[in-house]
Design a protein around this motif. Structure first.
Motif, short mmCIF file in Angstrom:
data_model
loop_
_atom_site.label_atom_id
_atom_site.label_comp_id
_atom_site.label_asym_id
_atom_site.label_seq_id
_atom_site.Cartn_x
_atom_site.Cartn_y
_atom_site.Cartn_z
N ILE A 199 24.93 25.98 16.71
CA ILE A 199 24.63 27.31 16.21
C ILE A 199 23.16 27.66 16.42
O ILE A 199 22.72 28.75 16.05
CB ILE A 199 25.02 27.50 14.73
CG1 ILE A 199 24.37 26.46 13.82
CG2 ILE A 199 26.53 27.47 14.58
CD1 ILE A 199 24.69 26.66 12.34
N ALA A 200 22.42 26.73 17.05
CA ALA A 200 21.01 26.98 17.38
C ALA A 200 20.80 27.21 18.87
O ALA A 200 19.93 27.99 19.26
CB ALA A 200 20.14 25.82 16.92
N LEU A 201 21.59 26.54 19.73
CA LEU A 201 21.29 26.46 21.16
C LEU A 201 22.22 27.29 22.02
O LEU A 201 23.35 27.59 21.63
CB LEU A 201 21.39 25.00 21.62
CG LEU A 201 20.54 23.96 20.91
CD1 LEU A 201 20.89 22.56 21.41
CD2 LEU A 201 19.06 24.25 21.09
N THR A 202 21.74 27.63 23.22
CA THR A 202 22.57 28.16 24.29
C THR A 202 22.25 27.39 25.57
O THR A 202 21.42 26.47 25.55
CB THR A 202 22.32 29.67 24.52
OG1 THR A 202 20.97 29.85 24.97
CG2 THR A 202 22.57 30.48 23.25
N ALA A 207 19.44 23.38 29.75
CA ALA A 207 19.29 23.27 31.19
C ALA A 207 17.84 22.89 31.51
O ALA A 207 16.92 23.68 31.31
CB ALA A 207 19.66 24.58 31.86
N GLY A 208 17.64 21.67 31.96
CA GLY A 208 16.29 21.17 32.21
C GLY A 208 15.59 20.64 30.99
O GLY A 208 14.42 20.24 31.06
N VAL A 217 28.37 20.71 25.93
CA VAL A 217 27.09 21.41 26.03
C VAL A 217 27.17 22.74 25.29
O VAL A 217 28.25 23.33 25.13
CB VAL A 217 26.70 21.66 27.50
CG1 VAL A 217 26.50 20.35 28.24
CG2 VAL A 217 27.73 22.53 28.21
N ALA A 218 26.02 23.21 24.82
CA ALA A 218 25.95 24.56 24.25
C ALA A 218 26.26 25.57 25.35
O ALA A 218 25.92 25.37 26.52
CB ALA A 218 24.56 24.81 23.67
N LYS A 219 26.90 26.65 24.98
CA LYS A 219 27.39 27.61 25.96
C LYS A 219 26.54 28.89 25.95
O LYS A 219 25.32 28.83 25.88
CB LYS A 219 28.86 27.91 25.69
CG LYS A 219 29.77 26.67 25.67
CD LYS A 219 29.75 25.87 26.96
CE LYS A 219 30.88 24.85 27.04
NZ LYS A 219 30.90 23.86 25.97
N ASP A 223 29.16 32.98 22.82
CA ASP A 223 29.85 31.84 22.20
C ASP A 223 29.12 31.40 20.94
O ASP A 223 29.76 31.15 19.90
CB ASP A 223 29.90 30.67 23.20
CG ASP A 223 30.76 30.97 24.40
OD1 ASP A 223 31.93 31.34 24.21
OD2 ASP A 223 30.26 30.85 25.53
N ARG A 224 27.82 31.30 21.00
CA ARG A 224 27.04 30.96 19.80
C ARG A 224 27.27 32.00 18.71
O ARG A 224 27.40 31.64 17.53
CB ARG A 224 25.56 30.85 20.14
CG ARG A 224 24.70 30.47 18.94
CD ARG A 224 23.24 30.34 19.31
NE ARG A 224 22.66 31.62 19.73
CZ ARG A 224 21.40 31.78 20.10
NH1 ARG A 224 20.57 30.74 20.12
NH2 ARG A 224 20.95 32.96 20.46
N GLN A 225 27.34 33.26 19.10
CA GLN A 225 27.57 34.30 18.10
C GLN A 225 28.92 34.14 17.43
O GLN A 225 29.06 34.39 16.22
CB GLN A 225 27.48 35.68 18.76
CG GLN A 225 27.45 36.84 17.76
CD GLN A 225 26.27 36.74 16.82
OE1 GLN A 225 25.13 36.55 17.26
NE2 GLN A 225 26.50 36.88 15.52
N ALA A 226 29.93 33.71 18.18
CA ALA A 226 31.25 33.48 17.59
C ALA A 226 31.19 32.38 16.53
O ALA A 226 31.84 32.49 15.47
CB ALA A 226 32.25 33.11 18.68
N LEU A 227 30.43 31.32 16.79
CA LEU A 227 30.27 30.25 15.80
C LEU A 227 29.57 30.78 14.56
O LEU A 227 29.98 30.49 13.42
CB LEU A 227 29.47 29.09 16.40
CG LEU A 227 30.02 28.42 17.66
CD1 LEU A 227 29.09 27.30 18.11
CD2 LEU A 227 31.42 27.89 17.44
#
Length: 352
Positions: A199-202, A207-208, A217-219, A223-227
């Motif tokens: 709920i923190a990352l995308t 990436a890197g 992996v975070a999406k 997707d984060r907003q849905a969580l």
């Protein structure tokens, strides 16, 4: 001073490793504010028998007896319906399914669910929980990779739920809107864990950036907003499972053409303040008690205690405090926590 009291915080997905690393990280469950840990079985070798699970539990209790450890088995051909019945009698709570090769210590993971139907039938009969790592392995022939491995897994979830409607199933560490929608479409016997880091990352955050790399992996931002939205809604079948996964710093900070960085983010020692910080950031602080305690405990049939000994008090931090430690160490072992060096807006009141 602003404070929040949380009754019986419970982490329904945590990795406590083994040996000297376990000695380092197991006390961090309590340090992070939690008194219940749902322990993953992907050790080396994996926990596939009741005897192994009980031995592992005894080792964890020796390190820190103040935490309630709920033990799981690793789904493998070694597990039989009879072993399931023995496990239930011994207090083992669930069985974890890992698709082959998708995450740490999953080389012995499953390739087909049908062969395990007699095991699932026994689990349904005795009321044990099936925990699903919801990804399928990467496959260039089907255009499957780490960004769509979770959505492509979801038909398996629906088929298992249809075949075993009374079997309690948890889709672990959801990362996509598709996963949230799939769980919502299922019946009351299907639930879902959500991690703090997802709920923190995308994508842009890992990436890197090896320290933010985990599986799944975070999406994408949507997707984060849905969580975040399902937490803000307070849906009772979504709850915290940290998937806190410690790795030595050298395995996180380096990679080679033949061996990438380790998949896992370590949140245990800062978990409850971190979740409070994140929920407040998107207007869901009032859902903290449900998300970290009541929802998961209701699904796992573990009572919420109102006793002062199981209540954790959080307070808003003063200026200059709340800085996350750069690393934790014991002997020759060390781990680097998520957001090391950053500031959280909440901290645990010591002495609770």
């Amino acid at each position: 001073m602003t404070t929040i009291s949380i009754n019986s915080p419970a982490d329904f997905h945590v990795h406590l490793r083994q040996g000297s690393m376990s000695a380092l990280v197991t006390p961090h469950v309590r340090k992070g504010g939690f008194n219940l840990a749902y322990v993953m079985p992907n050790l080396n070798p994996p926990i596939t028998t009741t005897a192994q699970a009980l031995l592992y539990k005894a080792e964890l209790q020796k390190i820190d007896p103040t935490v309630e450890y709920l033990m799981t088995l690793y789904l493998s051909p070694d597990i039989t319906p009879e072993e399931i019945r023995n496990a239930k009698k011994a207090g083992i709570v669930g069985v974890k399914s890992y698709p082959r090769g998708v995450t740490t210590n999953s080389d012995g993971g499953i390739e087909s669910y049908e062969m395990y139907y007699p095991v699932f039938e026994a689990m349904q009969e005795v009321d044990m929980v099936l925990n699903l790592h919801g990804e399928i392995p990467s496959d260039s022939n089907t255009n499957t990779h780490i960004l769509n491995a979770e959505p492509q897994f979801l038909p398996h979830l629906h088929r298992l739920h249809a075949a075993f409607p009374s079997l309690r199933i948890v889709l672990e560490h959801a990362t996509t809107r598709a996963a949230v929608d799939a769980v919502k479409q299922c019946g009351e016997t299907v639930a879902c864990t959500i991690t703090a880091h997802h709920i923190a990352l995308t994508v842009d955050d890992w990436a890197g950036q090896s320290w933010n790399f985990c599986k799944p992996v975070a999406k994408f931002p949507d997707d984060r907003q849905a969580l975040r939205d399902i937490i803000r809604e307070g849906h009772p079948r979504f709850f915290l499972g940290s998937d806190s996964a410690p790795h030595p710093p050298h395995s996180k900070s380096t990679s080679t053409p033949s061996n990438g960085c380790a998949a896992g983010i370590y949140t245990s020692p800062i978990l409850l303040p971190l979740v409070a910080h994140l929920l407040e950031s998107f207007g869901a602080l009032e859902r903290l008690q449900g998300f970290v305690s009541e929802n998961g405990r209701a699904f796992y049939k573990r009572e919420v205690s109102r006793d002062i000994q199981t209540t954790v008090v959080l307070r808003k931090v003063n200026a200059g405090s709340g800085i996350i430690q750069e690393a934790y160490g014991l002997g020759t072992d060390s781990v680097v926590p998520f957001w090391a060096g950053r500031k959280l807006d909440w901290e645990i009141v010591e002495g609770q």
